[in-house]
Write a protein that holds these residues in place. Structure first.
Motif, PDB file in Angstrom:
ATOM      1  N   GLU A   1      20.618  -6.478  -8.870  1.00 19.44           N
ATOM      2  CA  GLU A   1      20.282  -6.059 -10.291  1.00 19.44           C
ATOM      3  C   GLU A   1      18.983  -4.919 -10.073  1.00 19.44           C
ATOM      4  O   GLU A   1      19.889  -4.218 -11.465  1.00 19.44           O
ATOM      5  CB  GLU A   1      19.197  -6.638 -10.641  1.00 19.44           C
ATOM      6  CG  GLU A   1      20.153  -8.483 -10.655  1.00 19.44           C
ATOM      7  CD  GLU A   1      18.936  -9.370 -11.099  1.00 19.44           C
ATOM      8  OE1 GLU A   1      19.650 -10.291 -11.885  1.00 19.44           O
ATOM      9  OE2 GLU A   1      17.501  -9.487 -10.953  1.00 19.44           O
ATOM     10  N   SER A   2      18.555  -3.944  -9.824  1.00 16.76           N
ATOM     11  CA  SER A   2      18.125  -3.002  -9.474  1.00 16.76           C
ATOM     12  C   SER A   2      19.076  -1.853  -9.882  1.00 16.76           C
ATOM     13  O   SER A   2      18.604  -0.691 -10.489  1.00 16.76           O
ATOM     14  CB  SER A   2      17.172  -2.545  -8.768  1.00 16.76           C
ATOM     15  OG  SER A   2      17.283  -2.564  -7.716  1.00 16.76           O
ATOM     16  N   ARG A   3      20.202  -1.688  -8.796  1.00 18.11           N
ATOM     17  CA  ARG A   3      21.070  -1.520  -8.720  1.00 18.11           C
ATOM     18  C   ARG A   3      21.457  -0.840  -9.779  1.00 18.11           C
ATOM     19  O   ARG A   3      22.198   0.225 -10.498  1.00 18.11           O
ATOM     20  CB  ARG A   3      21.675  -0.750  -7.110  1.00 18.11           C
ATOM     21  CG  ARG A   3      20.322  -0.511  -6.109  1.00 18.11           C
ATOM     22  CD  ARG A   3      21.764  -0.780  -5.035  1.00 18.11           C
ATOM     23  NE  ARG A   3      21.147  -0.142  -4.328  1.00 18.11           N
ATOM     24  CZ  ARG A   3      20.991  -0.199  -2.474  1.00 18.11           C
ATOM     25  NH1 ARG A   3      22.892  -0.496  -1.734  1.00 18.11           N
ATOM     26  NH2 ARG A   3      21.003  -0.144  -1.520  1.00 18.11           N
ATOM     27  N   THR A   4      22.444  -2.045 -10.166  1.00 14.71           N
ATOM     28  CA  THR A   4      23.700  -2.026 -11.582  1.00 14.71           C
ATOM     29  C   THR A   4      22.635  -2.078 -12.729  1.00 14.71           C
ATOM     30  O   THR A   4      23.476  -2.098 -13.428  1.00 14.71           O
ATOM     31  CB  THR A   4      24.357  -3.044 -11.134  1.00 14.71           C
ATOM     32  OG1 THR A   4      23.800  -4.003 -11.256  1.00 14.71           O
ATOM     33  CG2 THR A   4      24.764  -2.938  -9.469  1.00 14.71           C
ATOM     34  N   ARG A   5      21.568  -2.163 -12.751  1.00 13.71           N
ATOM     35  CA  ARG A   5      21.162  -2.534 -14.020  1.00 13.71           C
ATOM     36  C   ARG A   5      21.862  -4.184 -14.892  1.00 13.71           C
ATOM     37  O   ARG A   5      21.819  -3.979 -16.147  1.00 13.71           O
ATOM     38  CB  ARG A   5      21.049  -1.708 -14.842  1.00 13.71           C
ATOM     39  CG  ARG A   5      19.677  -0.529 -14.578  1.00 13.71           C
ATOM     40  CD  ARG A   5      19.799   0.255 -15.508  1.00 13.71           C
ATOM     41  NE  ARG A   5      20.935   1.347 -15.321  1.00 13.71           N
ATOM     42  CZ  ARG A   5      21.593   2.298 -16.330  1.00 13.71           C
ATOM     43  NH1 ARG A   5      21.224   2.109 -17.207  1.00 13.71           N
ATOM     44  NH2 ARG A   5      22.750   3.175 -15.398  1.00 13.71           N
ATOM     45  N   ALA A   6      22.489  -4.677 -13.567  1.00 17.08           N
ATOM     46  CA  ALA A   6      23.648  -5.683 -14.205  1.00 17.08           C
ATOM     47  C   ALA A   6      21.732  -6.841 -14.763  1.00 17.08           C
ATOM     48  O   ALA A   6      20.669  -6.696 -13.068  1.00 17.08           O
ATOM     49  CB  ALA A   6      24.440  -6.194 -13.497  1.00 17.08           C
ATOM     50  N   THR A   7      22.221  -8.055 -14.437  1.00 12.79           N
ATOM     51  CA  THR A   7      21.399  -9.227 -15.156  1.00 12.79           C
ATOM     52  C   THR A   7      21.957 -10.813 -14.430  1.00 12.79           C
ATOM     53  O   THR A   7      23.090 -10.862 -14.830  1.00 12.79           O
ATOM     54  CB  THR A   7      20.706 -10.287 -15.971  1.00 12.79           C
ATOM     55  OG1 THR A   7      20.184  -8.575 -16.726  1.00 12.79           O
ATOM     56  CG2 THR A   7      19.784 -10.834 -15.797  1.00 12.79           C
ATOM     57  N   PHE A   8      21.301 -11.270 -13.325  1.00 17.89           N
ATOM     58  CA  PHE A   8      22.313 -12.468 -12.781  1.00 17.89           C
ATOM     59  C   PHE A   8      21.763 -13.781 -13.302  1.00 17.89           C
ATOM     60  O   PHE A   8      20.510 -13.931 -13.717  1.00 17.89           O
ATOM     61  CB  PHE A   8      22.636 -12.326 -11.185  1.00 17.89           C
ATOM     62  CG  PHE A   8      23.405 -11.180 -10.621  1.00 17.89           C
ATOM     63  CD1 PHE A   8      24.734 -11.897 -10.465  1.00 17.89           C
ATOM     64  CD2 PHE A   8      22.920  -9.973 -10.564  1.00 17.89           C
ATOM     65  CE1 PHE A   8      25.637 -10.811  -9.756  1.00 17.89           C
ATOM     66  CE2 PHE A   8      23.627  -8.722 -10.026  1.00 17.89           C
ATOM     67  CZ  PHE A   8      24.899  -9.542  -9.215  1.00 17.89           C
TER      68      PHE A   8
END
Length: 108
Positions: free
Chosen positions: A35-42
Motif C-alpha cells: 500500500e505504501s509503495r503503490t498508494r493503493a488501498t486494500f
C-alpha cells in the motif's frame, strides 16, 4: 437491559477479534508495504462473511466456467488469463438489454 448490554459486548468482542485477525493477516502478507509503495488501498471482507464479497464470489463462479475447481494452474498461461478476462468483460449483460459493455459505450 442487562441482556442487551451483554449481547452488545459480545458483538463488539467478536468484531474486534475479526479486526485483529484481519490486521495480523495484512501484516504478515506485506499488504501495508505494498500500500505504501503503490498508494493503493486494500480492503478485506470479514472472514466467513461471503455476503460482503458479492462481486468477488460472482466473478469466481464465472471464472470456474473456464477453469473448473481442481484444474491445475501449471498449464494456465498469461494469454489464457487474458482470453478469459476478455470473454468475461465483453459478455452481454441482461441489465443492458443483452448488449455488451462495448456496444453500450458506442451507442449514440
Amino acid at each position: 437491559m442487562a441482556t442487551t448490554t451483554a449481547a452488545a459486548a459480545w458483538r463488539a468482542s467478536a468484531i474486534s477479534r475479526s479486526v485483529r485477525h484481519q490486521w495480523k493477516t495484512a501484516q504478515s502478507s506485506g499488504i501495508f508495504e505494498i500500500e505504501s509503495r503503490t498508494r493503493a488501498t486494500f480492503y478485506f471482507a470479514t472472514p466467513y462473511h461471503s455476503w460482503e464479497r458479492g462481486t468477488n464470489e460472482n466473478t469466481n463462479g464465472l471464472i470456474r466456467q473456464y477453469l473448473p475447481k481442481g484444474t491445475s494452474m501449471a498449464g494456465v498461461t498469461q494469454e489464457i488469463c487474458y482470453e478469459i478476462a476478455n470473454n468475461l468483460n465483453n459478455r452481454p449483460r441482461k441489465r443492458h438489454g443483452y448488449k455488451t459493455p462495448l456496444e453500450c459505450l458506442h451507442e449514440p
